[in-house]
Design a protein around this motif. Structure first.
Motif, PDB file in Angstrom:
ATOM      1  N   TYR A   1      -1.014  25.016 -52.190  1.00 41.33           N
ATOM      2  CA  TYR A   1      -1.057  25.456 -50.793  1.00 41.33           C
ATOM      3  C   TYR A   1       0.342  25.818 -50.283  1.00 41.33           C
ATOM      4  CZ  TYR A   1      -5.893  23.779 -50.227  1.00 41.33           C
ATOM      5  OH  TYR A   1      -7.256  23.590 -50.316  1.00 41.33           O
ATOM      6  N   GLU A   2       1.353  25.159 -50.825  1.00 43.61           N
ATOM      7  CA  GLU A   2       2.717  25.372 -50.355  1.00 43.61           C
ATOM      8  C   GLU A   2       3.444  26.481 -51.115  1.00 43.61           C
ATOM      9  OE1 GLU A   2       1.600  22.208 -51.241  1.00 43.61           O
ATOM     10  OE2 GLU A   2       1.023  21.875 -49.146  1.00 43.61           O
ATOM     11  N   ALA A   3       2.844  27.048 -52.147  1.00 48.26           N
ATOM     12  CA  ALA A   3       3.510  28.085 -52.931  1.00 48.26           C
ATOM     13  C   ALA A   3       3.789  29.317 -52.061  1.00 48.26           C
ATOM     14  CB  ALA A   3       2.656  28.471 -54.128  1.00 48.26           C
ATOM     15  N   PRO A   4       4.973  29.943 -52.212  1.00 48.51           N
ATOM     16  CA  PRO A   4       5.314  31.114 -51.392  1.00 48.51           C
ATOM     17  C   PRO A   4       4.311  32.253 -51.583  1.00 48.51           C
ATOM     18  CG  PRO A   4       7.241  30.289 -52.581  1.00 48.51           C
ATOM     19  CD  PRO A   4       6.050  29.574 -53.124  1.00 48.51           C
ATOM     20  N   ARG A   5       3.841  32.799 -50.500  1.00 46.93           N
ATOM     21  CA  ARG A   5       2.974  33.976 -50.470  1.00 46.93           C
ATOM     22  C   ARG A   5       1.691  33.805 -51.289  1.00 46.93           C
ATOM     23  NH1 ARG A   5       5.928  39.647 -50.386  1.00 46.93           N
ATOM     24  NH2 ARG A   5       4.022  40.013 -49.176  1.00 46.93           N
ATOM     25  N   ILE A   6       1.239  32.546 -51.437  1.00 43.98           N
ATOM     26  CA  ILE A   6       0.035  32.293 -52.220  1.00 43.98           C
ATOM     27  C   ILE A   6      -1.187  32.946 -51.563  1.00 43.98           C
ATOM     28  CG2 ILE A   6      -0.607  30.097 -51.112  1.00 43.98           C
ATOM     29  CD1 ILE A   6      -0.750  30.837 -54.880  1.00 43.98           C
ATOM     30  N   VAL A   7      -1.210  32.994 -50.230  1.00 47.00           N
ATOM     31  CA  VAL A   7      -2.329  33.621 -49.524  1.00 47.00           C
ATOM     32  C   VAL A   7      -2.312  35.123 -49.742  1.00 47.00           C
ATOM     33  CG1 VAL A   7      -3.360  34.053 -47.266  1.00 47.00           C
ATOM     34  CG2 VAL A   7      -2.442  31.777 -47.795  1.00 47.00           C
ATOM     35  N   ASP A   8      -1.119  35.728 -49.618  1.00 44.66           N
ATOM     36  CA  ASP A   8      -1.002  37.178 -49.794  1.00 44.66           C
ATOM     37  C   ASP A   8      -1.385  37.588 -51.220  1.00 44.66           C
ATOM     38  OD1 ASP A   8      -0.125  37.364 -47.207  1.00 44.66           O
ATOM     39  OD2 ASP A   8       2.002  37.417 -47.733  1.00 44.66           O
ATOM     40  N   ALA A   9      -0.971  36.784 -52.194  1.00 40.65           N
ATOM     41  CA  ALA A   9      -1.297  37.105 -53.583  1.00 40.65           C
ATOM     42  C   ALA A   9      -2.801  37.016 -53.818  1.00 40.65           C
ATOM     43  CB  ALA A   9      -0.556  36.172 -54.534  1.00 40.65           C
ATOM     44  N   GLY A  10      -3.441  36.047 -53.206  1.00 37.45           N
ATOM     45  CA  GLY A  10      -4.887  35.930 -53.338  1.00 37.45           C
ATOM     46  C   GLY A  10      -5.615  37.122 -52.741  1.00 37.45           C
ATOM     47  N   ILE A  11      -5.126  37.598 -51.582  1.00 41.85           N
ATOM     48  CA  ILE A  11      -5.722  38.778 -50.951  1.00 41.85           C
ATOM     49  C   ILE A  11      -5.551  39.994 -51.855  1.00 41.85           C
ATOM     50  CG2 ILE A  11      -5.506  40.372 -49.010  1.00 41.85           C
ATOM     51  CD1 ILE A  11      -4.713  37.918 -47.287  1.00 41.85           C
ATOM     52  N   ALA A  12      -4.364  40.122 -52.461  1.00 39.26           N
ATOM     53  CA  ALA A  12      -4.103  41.253 -53.356  1.00 39.26           C
ATOM     54  C   ALA A  12      -5.023  41.218 -54.576  1.00 39.26           C
ATOM     55  CB  ALA A  12      -2.637  41.235 -53.789  1.00 39.26           C
ATOM     56  N   ILE A  13      -5.232  40.027 -55.118  1.00 39.39           N
ATOM     57  CA  ILE A  13      -6.121  39.904 -56.277  1.00 39.39           C
ATOM     58  C   ILE A  13      -7.545  40.301 -55.911  1.00 39.39           C
ATOM     59  CG2 ILE A  13      -7.185  38.244 -57.861  1.00 39.39           C
ATOM     60  CD1 ILE A  13      -4.479  36.758 -57.875  1.00 39.39           C
ATOM     61  N   ARG A  14      -7.996  39.899 -54.742  1.00 42.36           N
ATOM     62  CA  ARG A  14      -9.350  40.259 -54.312  1.00 42.36           C
ATOM     63  C   ARG A  14      -9.494  41.774 -54.183  1.00 42.36           C
ATOM     64  NH1 ARG A  14     -11.426  36.201 -49.645  1.00 42.36           N
ATOM     65  NH2 ARG A  14     -13.391  36.261 -50.784  1.00 42.36           N
TER      66      ARG A  14
END
Length: 396
Positions: free
Chosen positions: A28-41
Protein backbone atom coordinates in the motif's frame (compact mmCIF):
# COMPACT_ATOMS: atom_id res chain seq x y z
CA UNK A 1 4.97 6.03 -15.91
CA UNK A 2 3.84 7.25 -19.34
CA UNK A 3 7.08 6.01 -20.92
CA UNK A 4 6.68 2.60 -19.29
CA UNK A 5 3.07 2.42 -20.47
CA UNK A 6 4.02 3.24 -24.06
CA UNK A 7 6.70 0.58 -24.04
CA UNK A 8 4.27 -2.00 -22.65
CA UNK A 9 1.80 -1.15 -25.40
CA UNK A 10 4.40 -2.26 -27.94
CA UNK A 11 5.97 -5.22 -26.10
CA UNK A 12 4.21 -8.28 -24.71
CA UNK A 13 7.30 -9.09 -22.64
CA UNK A 14 7.29 -5.63 -21.09
CA UNK A 15 3.59 -6.01 -20.21
CA UNK A 16 4.19 -9.29 -18.45
CA UNK A 17 7.24 -7.91 -16.64
CA UNK A 18 5.24 -4.92 -15.42
CA UNK A 19 2.48 -7.17 -14.09
CA UNK A 20 4.89 -9.56 -12.36
CA UNK A 21 6.84 -6.69 -10.81
CA UNK A 22 3.66 -5.02 -9.55
CA UNK A 23 2.47 -8.26 -7.91
CA UNK A 24 5.92 -9.07 -6.48
CA UNK A 25 6.64 -5.66 -4.94
CA UNK A 26 3.10 -4.70 -4.01
CA UNK A 27 2.56 -2.65 -0.88
CA UNK A 28 0.00 0.00 0.00
CA UNK A 29 2.91 2.33 0.72
CA UNK A 30 4.83 1.63 -2.52
CA UNK A 31 5.32 4.78 -4.67
CA UNK A 32 2.69 5.18 -7.41
CA UNK A 33 1.30 1.70 -6.74
CA UNK A 34 -2.23 2.96 -7.49
CA UNK A 35 -1.18 4.62 -10.75
CA UNK A 36 0.66 1.48 -11.87
CA UNK A 37 -2.40 -0.63 -11.17
CA UNK A 38 -4.57 1.71 -13.24
CA UNK A 39 -2.05 1.51 -16.09
CA UNK A 40 -2.05 -2.29 -15.97
CA UNK A 41 -5.84 -2.37 -16.14
CA UNK A 42 -5.74 -0.17 -19.23
CA UNK A 43 -3.14 -2.41 -20.84
CA UNK A 44 -4.91 -5.70 -20.26
CA UNK A 45 -8.23 -4.36 -21.53
CA UNK A 46 -6.77 -2.71 -24.63
CA UNK A 47 -4.84 -5.68 -25.99
CA UNK A 48 -5.91 -9.01 -27.42
CA UNK A 49 -2.73 -10.78 -26.21
CA UNK A 50 -3.96 -14.26 -25.24
CA UNK A 51 -1.05 -14.67 -22.83
CA UNK A 52 -2.51 -12.11 -20.45
CA UNK A 53 -6.12 -13.26 -20.79
CA UNK A 54 -5.97 -14.94 -17.38
CA UNK A 55 -4.90 -11.62 -15.79
CA UNK A 56 -7.79 -9.89 -17.51
CA UNK A 57 -10.23 -12.48 -16.19
CA UNK A 58 -8.79 -12.19 -12.67
CA UNK A 59 -9.17 -8.43 -12.68
CA UNK A 60 -12.79 -8.68 -13.80
CA UNK A 61 -13.52 -11.21 -11.06
CA UNK A 62 -11.83 -9.65 -8.03
CA UNK A 63 -10.55 -6.23 -9.15
CA UNK A 64 -7.05 -7.62 -8.86
CA UNK A 65 -5.25 -4.51 -10.12
CA UNK A 66 -7.28 -2.07 -8.04
CA UNK A 67 -4.55 -1.32 -5.50
CA UNK A 68 -7.03 -0.48 -2.75
CA UNK A 69 -9.90 -2.89 -3.27
CA UNK A 70 -8.21 -5.89 -4.89
CA UNK A 71 -6.47 -7.26 -1.74
CA UNK A 72 -9.58 -6.66 0.37
CA UNK A 73 -11.83 -8.40 -2.13
CA UNK A 74 -9.58 -11.47 -2.19
CA UNK A 75 -9.30 -11.46 1.61
CA UNK A 76 -13.08 -11.58 1.92
CA UNK A 77 -13.23 -14.46 -0.55
CA UNK A 78 -10.59 -16.38 1.41
CA UNK A 79 -12.06 -15.83 4.87
CA UNK A 80 -15.78 -15.83 4.09
CA UNK A 81 -16.23 -17.34 0.64
CA UNK A 82 -17.56 -20.81 -0.18
CA UNK A 83 -14.90 -21.76 -2.74
CA UNK A 84 -11.76 -23.67 -1.75
CA UNK A 85 -8.85 -21.33 -1.03
CA UNK A 86 -6.70 -23.09 -3.61
CA UNK A 87 -9.29 -22.36 -6.30
CA UNK A 88 -9.50 -18.71 -5.28
CA UNK A 89 -5.75 -18.24 -5.62
CA UNK A 90 -5.71 -20.05 -8.94
CA UNK A 91 -8.51 -17.90 -10.32
CA UNK A 92 -6.62 -14.79 -9.18
CA UNK A 93 -3.43 -16.04 -10.93
CA UNK A 94 -1.64 -16.11 -7.56
CA UNK A 95 -1.00 -19.84 -7.28
CA UNK A 96 2.40 -19.64 -8.97
CA UNK A 97 5.13 -20.39 -6.33
CA UNK A 98 6.77 -16.96 -6.70
CA UNK A 99 3.52 -15.02 -6.71
CA UNK A 100 2.27 -17.04 -3.73
CA UNK A 101 4.84 -15.28 -1.49
CA UNK A 102 4.65 -11.90 -3.23
CA UNK A 103 3.96 -8.54 -1.66
CA UNK A 104 0.44 -8.72 -3.06
CA UNK A 105 -0.39 -12.02 -1.36
CA UNK A 106 1.20 -10.77 1.86
CA UNK A 107 -1.13 -7.77 1.75
CA UNK A 108 -4.07 -10.11 1.17
CA UNK A 109 -2.95 -12.08 4.25
CA UNK A 110 -2.86 -8.91 6.35
CA UNK A 111 -6.35 -7.97 5.19
CA UNK A 112 -7.61 -11.49 5.90
CA UNK A 113 -6.22 -11.36 9.43
CA UNK A 114 -8.14 -8.12 10.02
CA UNK A 115 -11.36 -9.95 9.15
CA UNK A 116 -10.70 -13.04 11.27
CA UNK A 117 -11.48 -11.76 14.82
CA UNK A 118 -15.10 -10.95 13.98
CA UNK A 119 -15.54 -14.44 12.50
CA UNK A 120 -14.16 -16.41 15.43
CA UNK A 121 -16.77 -15.54 18.02
CA UNK A 122 -19.67 -17.40 16.41
CA UNK A 123 -20.37 -20.80 14.96
CA UNK A 124 -18.21 -20.01 11.92
CA UNK A 125 -15.06 -20.03 14.07
CA UNK A 126 -13.71 -23.52 13.26
CA UNK A 127 -14.46 -23.09 9.54
CA UNK A 128 -12.64 -19.75 9.55
CA UNK A 129 -9.59 -21.39 11.15
CA UNK A 130 -9.68 -24.15 8.55
CA UNK A 131 -9.78 -21.66 5.67
CA UNK A 132 -7.05 -19.55 7.23
CA UNK A 133 -4.91 -22.66 7.55
CA UNK A 134 -5.40 -23.49 3.87
CA UNK A 135 -4.28 -19.98 2.98
CA UNK A 136 -1.47 -19.28 5.45
CA UNK A 137 -0.03 -22.78 5.80
CA UNK A 138 -0.13 -24.45 2.36
CA UNK A 139 1.46 -27.88 2.48
CA UNK A 140 2.10 -27.54 6.22
CA UNK A 141 4.64 -24.71 5.79
CA UNK A 142 3.73 -21.21 6.96
CA UNK A 143 3.62 -18.90 3.95
CA UNK A 144 5.22 -15.85 5.63
CA UNK A 145 7.40 -17.03 8.54
CA UNK A 146 8.89 -13.67 9.57
CA UNK A 147 8.35 -12.40 13.15
CA UNK A 148 6.04 -9.57 12.11
CA UNK A 149 3.61 -11.87 10.30
CA UNK A 150 3.73 -14.45 13.07
CA UNK A 151 2.81 -11.70 15.51
CA UNK A 152 -0.10 -10.59 13.33
CA UNK A 153 -1.36 -14.17 13.09
CA UNK A 154 -1.22 -14.75 16.84
CA UNK A 155 -2.84 -11.45 17.69
CA UNK A 156 -5.59 -11.84 15.10
CA UNK A 157 -6.56 -15.27 16.41
CA UNK A 158 -6.50 -14.25 20.09
CA UNK A 159 -7.96 -10.73 19.85
CA UNK A 160 -11.60 -11.77 20.43
CA UNK A 161 -10.75 -12.90 23.97
CA UNK A 162 -8.34 -10.24 25.13
CA UNK A 163 -9.23 -7.59 27.69
CA UNK A 164 -11.31 -9.97 29.82
CA UNK A 165 -13.86 -10.94 27.20
CA UNK A 166 -15.93 -14.12 27.59
CA UNK A 167 -14.10 -17.39 27.02
CA UNK A 168 -14.42 -18.93 23.55
CA UNK A 169 -16.58 -21.91 22.73
CA UNK A 170 -14.56 -25.08 23.18
CA UNK A 171 -14.38 -26.05 19.46
CA UNK A 172 -13.10 -22.57 18.61
CA UNK A 173 -10.58 -22.48 21.44
CA UNK A 174 -9.27 -25.93 20.48
CA UNK A 175 -8.96 -24.92 16.82
CA UNK A 176 -7.12 -21.68 17.62
CA UNK A 177 -4.82 -23.34 20.16
CA UNK A 178 -3.96 -26.18 17.79
CA UNK A 179 -3.20 -23.77 14.95
CA UNK A 180 -0.93 -21.60 17.08
CA UNK A 181 0.92 -24.51 18.67
CA UNK A 182 1.40 -26.19 15.31
CA UNK A 183 2.63 -23.16 13.38
CA UNK A 184 4.04 -20.71 15.92
CA UNK A 185 4.99 -23.10 18.69
CA UNK A 186 4.57 -22.95 22.44
CA UNK A 187 5.23 -19.36 23.63
CA UNK A 188 6.81 -20.76 26.80
CA UNK A 189 9.39 -22.68 24.77
CA UNK A 190 9.72 -20.60 21.59
CA UNK A 191 9.43 -17.03 22.81
CA UNK A 192 11.08 -15.58 19.70
CA UNK A 193 8.20 -16.85 17.56
CA UNK A 194 5.82 -14.78 19.67
CA UNK A 195 7.93 -11.65 20.04
CA UNK A 196 5.52 -9.45 18.02
CA UNK A 197 2.28 -10.90 19.39
CA UNK A 198 2.00 -8.60 22.39
CA UNK A 199 2.18 -9.39 26.10
CA UNK A 200 -1.58 -9.73 26.51
CA UNK A 201 -1.86 -12.26 23.67
CA UNK A 202 1.04 -14.28 25.06
CA UNK A 203 -0.49 -14.24 28.54
CA UNK A 204 -3.81 -15.50 27.18
CA UNK A 205 -2.16 -18.34 25.29
CA UNK A 206 -0.24 -19.33 28.42
CA UNK A 207 -3.52 -19.41 30.35
CA UNK A 208 -5.03 -21.69 27.73
CA UNK A 209 -2.03 -24.00 27.90
CA UNK A 210 -2.20 -24.08 31.70
CA UNK A 211 -5.84 -25.10 31.40
CA UNK A 212 -4.97 -27.79 28.85
CA UNK A 213 -2.22 -29.13 31.12
CA UNK A 214 -4.57 -29.32 34.09
CA UNK A 215 -7.30 -31.07 32.09
CA UNK A 216 -4.78 -33.52 30.66
CA UNK A 217 -3.36 -34.29 34.11
CA UNK A 218 -6.73 -35.15 35.60
CA UNK A 219 -7.68 -37.14 32.52
CA UNK A 220 -4.51 -39.16 33.03
CA UNK A 221 -5.39 -39.53 36.73
CA UNK A 222 -8.82 -40.83 35.78
CA UNK A 223 -7.35 -43.40 33.42
CA UNK A 224 -4.34 -44.58 35.38
CA UNK A 225 -4.50 -43.64 39.03
CA UNK A 226 -7.96 -42.62 40.18
CA UNK A 227 -8.43 -42.44 43.92
CA UNK A 228 -11.36 -40.94 45.76
CA UNK A 229 -9.42 -37.97 47.05
CA UNK A 230 -8.66 -36.78 43.54
CA UNK A 231 -12.15 -35.38 43.03
CA UNK A 232 -11.42 -32.86 45.81
CA UNK A 233 -8.01 -31.96 44.46
CA UNK A 234 -9.39 -31.63 40.96
CA UNK A 235 -12.11 -29.29 42.25
CA UNK A 236 -9.47 -27.26 44.10
CA UNK A 237 -7.13 -26.71 41.17
CA UNK A 238 -9.99 -26.23 38.73
CA UNK A 239 -11.36 -23.45 40.94
CA UNK A 240 -7.91 -21.86 41.11
CA UNK A 241 -7.70 -21.98 37.33
CA UNK A 242 -11.17 -20.52 36.84
CA UNK A 243 -10.29 -17.67 39.19
CA UNK A 244 -7.12 -16.90 37.25
CA UNK A 245 -4.81 -17.84 40.12
CA UNK A 246 -2.68 -20.31 38.11
CA UNK A 247 -0.07 -18.42 36.16
CA UNK A 248 1.66 -21.39 34.51
CA UNK A 249 1.38 -25.16 34.37
CA UNK A 250 3.64 -27.83 32.93
CA UNK A 251 2.81 -31.52 32.66
CA UNK A 252 5.26 -34.44 32.75
CA UNK A 253 3.95 -37.87 31.74
CA UNK A 254 5.34 -41.29 32.56
CA UNK A 255 6.59 -43.42 29.68
CA UNK A 256 3.58 -45.74 29.75
CA UNK A 257 0.90 -43.03 29.90
CA UNK A 258 -1.55 -43.20 27.01
CA UNK A 259 -0.59 -40.03 25.13
CA UNK A 260 -3.33 -40.45 22.55
CA UNK A 261 -5.90 -39.26 25.09
CA UNK A 262 -7.85 -36.27 23.75
CA UNK A 263 -6.74 -33.85 26.44
CA UNK A 264 -3.09 -34.78 25.96
CA UNK A 265 -3.44 -34.36 22.20
CA UNK A 266 -4.81 -30.90 22.87
CA UNK A 267 -1.35 -29.94 24.16
CA UNK A 268 0.20 -30.80 20.77
CA UNK A 269 3.42 -32.05 22.36
CA UNK A 270 3.68 -29.23 24.92
CA UNK A 271 4.55 -31.48 27.86
CA UNK A 272 7.55 -33.29 29.34
CA UNK A 273 8.48 -36.88 30.13
CA UNK A 274 8.81 -38.30 33.64
CA UNK A 275 11.60 -40.85 33.57
CA UNK A 276 13.94 -42.81 35.79
CA UNK A 277 13.90 -45.99 37.83
CA UNK A 278 12.50 -44.21 40.90
CA UNK A 279 9.09 -43.63 39.30
CA UNK A 280 6.46 -45.96 37.90
CA UNK A 281 6.05 -45.83 34.14
CA UNK A 282 2.42 -44.75 34.47
CA UNK A 283 3.04 -41.98 37.02
CA UNK A 284 2.72 -38.32 36.08
CA UNK A 285 3.31 -34.95 37.69
CA UNK A 286 1.90 -31.48 37.23
CA UNK A 287 3.98 -28.41 38.02
CA UNK A 288 2.05 -25.21 38.68
CA UNK A 289 3.13 -21.66 39.37
CA UNK A 290 0.69 -19.73 41.55
CA UNK A 291 2.03 -16.23 41.99
CA UNK A 292 5.43 -16.70 43.65
CA UNK A 293 5.03 -20.38 44.58
CA UNK A 294 5.72 -23.55 42.61
CA UNK A 295 3.55 -26.59 43.37
CA UNK A 296 4.12 -30.18 42.27
CA UNK A 297 1.17 -32.59 42.18
CA UNK A 298 1.79 -36.32 41.78
CA UNK A 299 -0.52 -39.01 40.55
CA UNK A 300 -0.88 -42.28 42.52
CA UNK A 301 -1.39 -40.61 45.92
CA UNK A 302 1.86 -38.71 45.64
CA UNK A 303 2.41 -35.88 48.08
CA UNK A 304 1.79 -32.27 47.15
CA UNK A 305 5.02 -30.28 47.37
CA UNK A 306 5.63 -26.53 47.25
CA UNK A 307 8.57 -24.13 46.96
CA UNK A 308 9.02 -20.37 46.69
CA UNK A 309 9.77 -19.77 43.02
CA UNK A 310 13.19 -18.31 43.77
CA UNK A 311 14.47 -21.26 45.81
CA UNK A 312 17.29 -23.20 44.18
CA UNK A 313 15.51 -26.45 44.99
CA UNK A 314 12.30 -25.40 43.21
CA UNK A 315 11.70 -27.41 40.01
CA UNK A 316 12.16 -25.53 36.76
CA UNK A 317 9.18 -25.41 34.45
CA UNK A 318 9.34 -26.30 30.75
CA UNK A 319 12.11 -28.89 30.85
CA UNK A 320 11.79 -31.75 28.36
CA UNK A 321 12.45 -34.46 30.97
CA UNK A 322 12.20 -34.84 34.73
CA UNK A 323 13.32 -37.49 37.17
CA UNK A 324 11.99 -37.90 40.68
CA UNK A 325 15.04 -36.15 42.07
CA UNK A 326 14.23 -33.05 40.03
CA UNK A 327 10.92 -32.51 41.80
CA UNK A 328 11.41 -33.61 45.41
CA UNK A 329 14.04 -31.13 46.55
CA UNK A 330 13.74 -29.45 49.95
CA UNK A 331 10.66 -27.27 49.97
CA UNK A 332 8.23 -25.58 52.29
CA UNK A 333 7.77 -27.49 55.57
CA UNK A 334 5.14 -30.20 55.89
CA UNK A 335 4.43 -30.51 59.62
CA UNK A 336 3.52 -33.82 61.24
CA UNK A 337 0.17 -34.19 62.99
CA UNK A 338 -0.54 -36.52 65.85
CA UNK A 339 -4.04 -37.36 64.60
CA UNK A 340 -3.62 -37.34 60.83
CA UNK A 341 0.10 -37.99 60.43
CA UNK A 342 1.36 -37.03 56.99
CA UNK A 343 -2.18 -36.21 55.86
CA UNK A 344 -1.87 -32.70 57.24
CA UNK A 345 -3.58 -30.74 59.96
CA UNK A 346 -7.31 -30.37 60.43
CA UNK A 347 -7.25 -27.17 62.46
CA UNK A 348 -7.47 -23.66 61.07
CA UNK A 349 -3.70 -23.23 61.16
CA UNK A 350 -3.37 -25.66 58.23
CA UNK A 351 -2.98 -23.12 55.47
CA UNK A 352 -3.29 -25.56 52.56
CA UNK A 353 -6.69 -26.64 53.83
CA UNK A 354 -7.51 -22.96 54.22
CA UNK A 355 -6.84 -22.46 50.53
CA UNK A 356 -8.87 -25.57 49.72
CA UNK A 357 -11.88 -24.23 51.60
CA UNK A 358 -11.58 -20.88 49.88
CA UNK A 359 -11.44 -22.20 46.32
CA UNK A 360 -12.38 -25.86 46.43
CA UNK A 361 -15.96 -25.67 47.58
CA UNK A 362 -17.92 -26.88 50.57
CA UNK A 363 -16.92 -30.50 50.09
CA UNK A 364 -13.32 -29.79 51.03
CA UNK A 365 -11.90 -32.26 53.51
CA UNK A 366 -8.52 -32.24 55.25
CA UNK A 367 -8.24 -35.99 54.64
CA UNK A 368 -8.05 -35.32 50.92
CA UNK A 369 -4.57 -33.79 51.05
CA UNK A 370 -1.61 -36.04 51.85
CA UNK A 371 0.50 -33.12 53.08
CA UNK A 372 0.11 -29.45 53.84
CA UNK A 373 2.89 -26.87 53.59
CA UNK A 374 2.53 -24.42 56.45
CA UNK A 375 3.77 -21.47 54.42
CA UNK A 376 1.37 -21.70 51.49
CA UNK A 377 -1.29 -19.44 52.91
CA UNK A 378 -3.97 -17.86 50.72
CA UNK A 379 -2.34 -14.50 51.35
CA UNK A 380 1.08 -15.80 50.35
CA UNK A 381 -0.05 -17.01 46.93
CA UNK A 382 -2.47 -14.15 46.38
CA UNK A 383 -5.75 -16.05 46.40
CA UNK A 384 -7.62 -15.06 49.56
CA UNK A 385 -9.74 -12.29 48.11
CA UNK A 386 -9.86 -13.49 44.52
CA UNK A 387 -11.46 -16.90 44.65
CA UNK A 388 -15.12 -17.01 45.76
CA UNK A 389 -16.73 -20.23 46.80
CA UNK A 390 -18.93 -21.91 44.20
CA UNK A 391 -22.38 -20.31 44.20
CA UNK A 392 -21.19 -17.12 45.91
CA UNK A 393 -20.12 -13.81 44.53
CA UNK A 394 -16.70 -12.39 45.22
CA UNK A 395 -18.28 -9.74 47.42
CA UNK A 396 -19.75 -12.24 49.90
Amino acid sequence: MDAVFKRCERSAGARRALIEGWIRDFSYEAPRIVDAGIAIRRLITSTSDARIASWRDADRWCRLFDAREGPRTLARQIVQGPDPVEDILRRACLDDPMRAVSGYVRTVAEEALRLVPDRLGGSSGPVTIERLTQFLVPGGMIRFPDPEMRGLVARSLLTPWLAGRAAPAEPVRAAVQTFLLSHLGDPRLRASQWSRAGDDAIALMRQWLARASLIAFFEVIGEYAYDRHWRYREAFWSACLKAGAIDDAWLALGNAVHTSARAVKDLNGAYARLTGSAVQSNQSILLLRVRNTIFCEWSHEGKLRAWPVDWKTAPKLYLAKYTKEDVIGAGLPFPPNLQYGSKGRQDSEDCSIGILKVVGGREASPRCWPTAPTSTSPTRIGCRNELPLPGRSAAE
